[in-house]
Write a protein that holds these residues in place. Sequence first.
Motif: not given
Length: 351
Positions: A191-201
């Motif tokens: 599971y190790s690694g880089t995770y990206n979150c995108v917030a949107s409206n």
Amino acid sequence: TRSLSITSGDQTMFEKAQGEKVTLPCTFVLSEEDEGPLDIEWVLIPADNQKKEQIIIMYAMDRIYNDYYTAMAGRKQFTNPDPRSGDGSLDILNLKSADTGTYQCKVKKAPGVQSQKIQLTVLVKPARTKCSVEGPQVIGKDIILKCASQEGSPLLSYDWRRVSGTRELPATSMLNKNTGELLLKNASQDYSGTYNCVASNRVGTDECSVELNVTPPTNTAGIIVGAILGTLLGLSVLAFLVFCCCKKHREKKYEKEVHHDIREDVPPPKSRSSTARSYIGSNRSSLGSMSPSNMEGYTKTPYSQVPSEDFERTPGQNPTFAPPKVAAPNLSRMGAVPVMIPAQSKDGSIV
């Protein structure tokens, strides 16, 4: 009979982002019968019906009046500088969330009168979005990736994606788009690694990233044993320091007491020889002062009882005591009775 009519009635709802520009349409067509002066007015209808309408901008008597609504000072204007051309649309610059509301365009040219309402919603784009990790990043544990925007109008939606490795979320992951939480159950080292979150409206997006590093569990037993040994060592050192301090304190106290007990004016103790001589001298004095009246019951003190080891001498070194020479006083004058003074012979007996 044909009269004045507003032709821009197709779109009555607008959604824009804060800081952007919006054009509220209000186009019209005049008729031949409309011969009165042209009057165009934009007003803001408050949500509370008890409040009065706010005039934003107005065109009357071939003149533009733009100083009514101070909350939009410098941010509002007619789209066409000459509204007589049939375009009374309104431009609002640098939109703010407070600009949200219902706007109405009124066109008058006697005898014709027409109006149109437009709903404007100013939304705030997601901004200052932050990502974080909650829970121990250890194999076999549950890990939660959190994502939240500090700014942004609802409804905000969050989406996670993996930007390293397989670029796919783990099979055990569970995403909540409304809260922005991504649950990773029973995490493994893969599971190790880089995770990206995108917030949107509806008006924009914002994103953030977080690094996940899943490691094997540490040896907790060794850590506990080390902590115990370290504590015991610390206590031992502390006890040793306390013991040293107490010992030093006792030594100083003893030296102080001894110093106070010694007096410089006290002579040193006499030797045994001097003690013996003093003892013999005192016996002589007592013998010399004896009179026949106090000779009764007198017993000679043997020399063996003299408390001295140094006083023993050879027979040749024993001193002979000569009888004291005493001048005989005139007893008749003094009215005293003559007293015989005993003398000591060479063998030590009293005569």
